[in-house]
Design a protein around this motif. Sequence first.
Motif, mmCIF file in Angstrom:
data_model
loop_
_atom_site.group_PDB
_atom_site.id
_atom_site.type_symbol
_atom_site.label_atom_id
_atom_site.label_comp_id
_atom_site.label_asym_id
_atom_site.label_seq_id
_atom_site.Cartn_x
_atom_site.Cartn_y
_atom_site.Cartn_z
ATOM 1 N N CYS A 21 0.809 -1.217 0.000
ATOM 2 C CA CYS A 21 0.000 0.000 0.000
ATOM 3 C C CYS A 21 0.843 1.268 0.000
ATOM 4 O O CYS A 21 0.325 2.356 -0.225
ATOM 5 C CB CYS A 21 -0.946 -0.006 1.189
ATOM 6 N N CYS A 23 2.404 2.628 2.590
ATOM 7 C CA CYS A 23 2.307 3.372 3.856
ATOM 8 C C CYS A 23 3.359 2.925 4.867
ATOM 9 O O CYS A 23 3.184 3.126 6.068
ATOM 10 C CB CYS A 23 0.921 3.177 4.467
ATOM 11 N N CYS A 24 4.438 2.342 4.425
ATOM 12 C CA CYS A 24 5.456 1.781 5.312
ATOM 13 C C CYS A 24 5.973 2.788 6.328
ATOM 14 O O CYS A 24 6.184 2.453 7.482
ATOM 15 C CB CYS A 24 6.638 1.252 4.506
ATOM 16 N N GLU A 25 6.182 4.005 5.888
ATOM 17 C CA GLU A 25 6.827 4.989 6.757
ATOM 18 C C GLU A 25 5.924 6.162 7.117
ATOM 19 O O GLU A 25 6.352 7.087 7.779
ATOM 20 C CB GLU A 25 8.095 5.510 6.079
ATOM 21 N N GLY A 26 4.676 6.106 6.710
ATOM 22 C CA GLY A 26 3.786 7.225 6.989
ATOM 23 C C GLY A 26 2.765 6.885 8.066
ATOM 24 O O GLY A 26 2.282 5.771 8.154
ATOM 25 N N GLY A 27 2.431 7.849 8.893
ATOM 26 C CA GLY A 27 1.417 7.643 9.925
ATOM 27 C C GLY A 27 1.787 6.514 10.870
ATOM 28 O O GLY A 27 2.878 6.475 11.413
ATOM 29 N N ARG A 28 0.875 5.552 11.022
ATOM 30 C CA ARG A 28 1.123 4.401 11.896
ATOM 31 C C ARG A 28 2.014 3.364 11.225
ATOM 32 O O ARG A 28 2.426 2.409 11.833
ATOM 33 C CB ARG A 28 -0.199 3.738 12.278
ATOM 34 N N GLY A 29 2.240 3.539 9.939
ATOM 35 C CA GLY A 29 3.058 2.573 9.216
ATOM 36 C C GLY A 29 2.201 1.511 8.552
ATOM 37 O O GLY A 29 1.047 1.722 8.249
ATOM 38 N N CYS A 30 2.772 0.378 8.375
ATOM 39 C CA CYS A 30 2.148 -0.737 7.658
ATOM 40 C C CYS A 30 0.860 -1.214 8.335
ATOM 41 O O CYS A 30 0.836 -1.472 9.529
ATOM 42 C CB CYS A 30 3.155 -1.885 7.601
ATOM 43 N N ALA A 31 -0.187 -1.341 7.537
ATOM 44 C CA ALA A 31 -1.465 -1.822 8.061
ATOM 45 C C ALA A 31 -1.396 -3.271 8.528
ATOM 46 O O ALA A 31 -2.215 -3.719 9.328
ATOM 47 C CB ALA A 31 -2.534 -1.686 6.980
ATOM 48 N N THR A 36 6.366 -1.283 11.032
ATOM 49 C CA THR A 36 5.760 -0.301 11.917
ATOM 50 C C THR A 36 6.494 -0.261 13.243
ATOM 51 O O THR A 36 7.192 -1.206 13.596
ATOM 52 C CB THR A 36 4.270 -0.610 12.159
#
Length: 79
Positions: A21, A23-31, A36
């Motif tokens: 996805c 999102c590895c380094e953004g927000g909370r990280g990996c879903a 994370t």
Amino acid sequence: MGADGIVMGTAELVALDCIRCGCCEGGRGCARGICTTDPELLELLTVEWCTQRLVNLHNALRECLVEILTGLGSVGGFA
């Protein structure tokens, strides 16, 4: 001339249920909890489960490689 090495990082992440996805380094990280630092997400995976998934992946890749090499007539030492 042949391959001096291969990169398996993406295959290994997918074996651990990575959904790629981005999102590895953004927000909370990996879903999925793979990449994370969030304590809640870290609980989604266990070392034992991840280890077995990676062992399964590498065993499957080895079997495919042996099959390909056998088809090419290069069977020595791979069985």
